[in-house]
Motif scaffolding. Structure first.
Motif, short mmCIF file in Angstrom:
data_model
loop_
_atom_site.label_atom_id
_atom_site.label_comp_id
_atom_site.label_asym_id
_atom_site.label_seq_id
_atom_site.Cartn_x
_atom_site.Cartn_y
_atom_site.Cartn_z
N THR A 5 0.76 -1.13 0.14
CA THR A 5 0.24 0.02 0.00
C THR A 5 0.79 1.11 0.01
OG1 THR A 5 -0.11 -0.49 2.29
CG2 THR A 5 -2.21 -0.99 1.15
N ALA A 6 0.26 2.26 -0.48
CA ALA A 6 1.08 3.57 -0.45
C ALA A 6 0.94 4.03 0.92
CB ALA A 6 0.63 4.56 -1.66
N PHE A 7 1.81 5.08 1.60
CA PHE A 7 1.63 5.40 2.84
C PHE A 7 0.94 6.86 2.58
CE2 PHE A 7 4.90 2.58 3.83
CZ PHE A 7 4.03 1.34 4.72
N HIS A 8 0.55 7.60 3.67
CA HIS A 8 0.27 9.03 3.30
C HIS A 8 0.76 9.71 4.59
CE1 HIS A 8 -2.68 8.08 0.29
NE2 HIS A 8 -3.15 7.19 0.79
N GLY A 9 2.28 9.81 4.57
CA GLY A 9 2.95 10.67 5.51
C GLY A 9 2.39 12.17 5.55
N ALA A 10 2.60 12.32 6.95
CA ALA A 10 2.04 13.94 7.29
C ALA A 10 3.29 14.75 7.33
CB ALA A 10 1.32 13.92 8.67
N SER A 11 3.00 15.78 7.26
CA SER A 11 4.12 16.99 7.59
C SER A 11 4.55 17.02 8.98
CB SER A 11 3.92 18.37 6.90
OG SER A 11 2.63 18.97 7.93
N LEU A 12 5.37 17.60 9.39
CA LEU A 12 6.02 17.63 10.77
C LEU A 12 6.89 19.05 10.72
CD1 LEU A 12 5.75 15.82 13.43
CD2 LEU A 12 8.03 14.86 12.55
N GLU A 13 6.57 19.88 12.01
CA GLU A 13 7.28 21.03 11.95
C GLU A 13 7.65 21.14 13.42
OE1 GLU A 13 5.54 24.46 10.18
OE2 GLU A 13 6.87 25.73 11.07
N LEU A 14 8.77 21.27 13.70
CA LEU A 14 9.47 21.80 15.07
C LEU A 14 9.59 23.27 15.08
CD1 LEU A 14 9.92 18.53 14.72
CD2 LEU A 14 12.13 18.95 15.84
N ARG A 15 9.15 23.95 16.22
CA ARG A 15 8.93 25.27 16.42
C ARG A 15 9.93 25.61 17.65
NH1 ARG A 15 3.25 27.75 14.30
NH2 ARG A 15 3.65 27.28 12.06
N ASN A 16 11.20 26.01 17.69
CA ASN A 16 11.72 26.38 18.85
C ASN A 16 11.64 25.42 19.90
OD1 ASN A 16 12.49 29.10 17.55
ND2 ASN A 16 10.36 29.69 18.05
N LEU A 17 11.92 24.24 19.50
CA LEU A 17 11.49 23.25 20.60
C LEU A 17 12.77 23.22 21.49
CD1 LEU A 17 9.54 21.00 21.03
CD2 LEU A 17 10.97 19.41 19.82
N THR A 18 12.43 23.28 22.79
CA THR A 18 13.43 23.16 23.90
C THR A 18 12.85 21.94 24.83
OG1 THR A 18 13.88 25.61 23.83
CG2 THR A 18 14.26 24.35 25.75
N ASN A 58 7.10 12.71 19.78
CA ASN A 58 5.81 12.04 20.20
C ASN A 58 5.60 12.13 21.60
OD1 ASN A 58 7.74 10.47 21.56
ND2 ASN A 58 7.11 8.67 20.29
N ARG A 59 6.14 13.16 22.12
CA ARG A 59 5.80 13.49 23.90
C ARG A 59 6.12 12.48 24.76
NH1 ARG A 59 0.00 16.25 23.74
NH2 ARG A 59 0.89 16.68 25.99
N LEU A 60 6.93 11.52 24.22
CA LEU A 60 7.65 10.74 25.42
C LEU A 60 8.13 11.79 26.71
CD1 LEU A 60 9.21 7.82 23.64
CD2 LEU A 60 7.33 7.75 25.26
N HIS A 61 8.79 12.89 25.96
CA HIS A 61 9.18 13.99 26.81
C HIS A 61 8.54 15.18 26.37
CE1 HIS A 61 13.17 15.18 28.79
NE2 HIS A 61 12.38 16.25 28.70
N GLU A 62 7.90 15.81 27.52
CA GLU A 62 7.27 17.10 27.20
C GLU A 62 7.94 18.29 26.94
OE1 GLU A 62 3.87 17.33 26.89
OE2 GLU A 62 3.22 15.21 27.40
N PRO A 63 7.72 19.01 26.18
CA PRO A 63 8.75 20.09 25.84
C PRO A 63 8.60 21.37 26.98
CG PRO A 63 6.79 20.24 24.36
CD PRO A 63 6.51 19.06 25.23
N LYS A 64 9.83 21.98 27.12
CA LYS A 64 9.92 23.11 28.22
C LYS A 64 9.46 24.20 27.44
CE LYS A 64 13.02 25.57 30.97
NZ LYS A 64 14.75 25.91 31.23
N ASN A 65 9.58 24.21 26.20
CA ASN A 65 9.16 25.37 25.19
C ASN A 65 9.05 25.02 23.83
OD1 ASN A 65 8.66 28.13 25.01
ND2 ASN A 65 10.19 28.81 26.41
N GLY A 66 8.25 26.00 23.17
CA GLY A 66 8.06 25.38 21.75
C GLY A 66 6.90 24.44 21.27
N ASP A 67 6.96 24.27 20.15
CA ASP A 67 5.89 23.22 19.77
C ASP A 67 6.19 22.42 18.60
OD1 ASP A 67 3.36 22.22 19.66
OD2 ASP A 67 2.31 24.11 19.17
N VAL A 68 5.41 21.44 18.63
CA VAL A 68 5.51 20.43 17.24
C VAL A 68 4.21 20.20 16.64
CG1 VAL A 68 6.11 18.09 16.69
CG2 VAL A 68 7.26 18.89 18.49
N LEU A 69 4.27 20.63 15.26
CA LEU A 69 3.08 20.64 14.58
C LEU A 69 2.98 19.27 13.57
CD1 LEU A 69 2.46 24.18 13.11
CD2 LEU A 69 2.14 23.28 15.28
N LEU A 70 2.21 18.24 13.84
CA LEU A 70 1.79 17.39 12.85
C LEU A 70 0.76 17.37 12.02
CD1 LEU A 70 2.45 14.25 12.39
CD2 LEU A 70 0.71 13.61 14.34
#
Ligand code: ADP
Ligand code: MG
Length: 248
Positions: A5-18, A58-70
């Motif tokens: 099957t073909a996959f439908h991978g999503a975009s990922l963006e890390l923003r100032n992740l600390t 994947n939030r096995l570790h919560e960020p201190k700052n910044g964000d991840v967009l899936l």
């Protein structure tokens, strides 16, 4: 290989992740854009924060700052458990259930975690095992499989959840050298089928051949990111030049 099957991978963006362990920031202000269906390889010395970066996605570790967009949406808006259904992760050690067959190991994810009917989960598992070249090994226990085969079962298990992104943390580091190639070939196939992949690896040949983007980390920061050609043929920083001279 059977029908894939073909996959439908999503975009990922890390923003100032600390990310921090207590007072110590081990990932500082990391920003990175990953297009759907592309492979990003993360390279860098031991302790530079590569595993921590994946754990932040994947939030096995919560960020201190910044964000991840899936797929354009903040992962902080989802419950971590729901998020981990969407992001598959493959580790150095495969963590298969020793008392279950390969097929059961793969089927347990869609059956127990996603709540699919058992028969349907087994069918998904059969398909996934065939796709990783292990149709003939479905009834084997992990101990009766080689390390490379066990890692392919672990990849099939992650794929059975129909993830939008796959994270690999040194997936081939624990394998005997002759088993590495089969797993890397499988990973390259997933990429060709449209999965979005973030791959922490010491396999510079894989990064050079397969990556759309290579990211070099040192001391919790992205020092350089670019195409394989830019990173391997025209490294800009002294730190990357030194790293490459040590590993190549
Ligand atoms: P890499 O995967 O690149 O080898 P890591 O992400 O594992 O690096 O580690 C980055 C830094 O975070 C290192 O300095 C490491 O010692 C530290 N670190 C990792 N895990 C923990 C932890 N559980 N507690 C405290 N410090 C940690
Ligand atoms: Mg690591």
């Amino acid at each position: 290989m059977t029908t894939s099957t073909a996959f439908h991978g999503a975009s990922l963006e890390l923003r100032n992740l600390t990310l921090a362990y207590g007072p110590i920031e081990v990932l500082r202000n990391v920003s990175l854009s990953i297009e759907p269906g592309t492979t990003t390889c993360i390279i860098g010395p031991s302790g530079s924060g590569k595993s921590t970066l994946l754990r932040g996605i994947n939030r096995l570790h919560e960020p201190k700052n910044g964000d991840v967009l899936l797929a354009g949406r903040s992962v902080l808006k989802d419950k971590p458990d729901a998020l981990r259904l969407r992001i598959g992760m493959v580790f150095q050690h495969f963590n298969l259930f020793p008392d279950h067959s390969a097929l059961e190991n793969v089927a347990l994810a869609p059956w127990k975690v996603k709540g699919r009917p058992k028969a349907e989960a087994m069918e998904i598992a059969r398909q996934r095992l065939a796709e990783v070249g292990l149709a003939q090994r479905a009834d084997h226990r992990p101990r009766d499989l080689s390390g490379g085969q066990q890692q392919r079962v672990a990849i099939a298990r992650a794929l059975a959840m129909e993830p939008e992104v796959m994270l690999f943390d040194e997936a081939t580091s624990a394998l005997d050298p002759e088993l590495v190639k089969g797993v890397l070939t499988l990973m390259a196939e997933l990429c060709q089928r449209g999965m979005t992949m973030v791959v922490v690896t010491h396999e510079m040949g894989f990064a050079r051949r397969v990556a759309d983007q290579v990211v070099f980390m040192d001391e919790g920061e992205i020092v350089e990111a670019g195409t394989p050609e830019q990173i391997f043929e025209r490294p800009q920083s002294a730190r990357l030049q030194r790293f490459l001279s040590e590993v190549l």
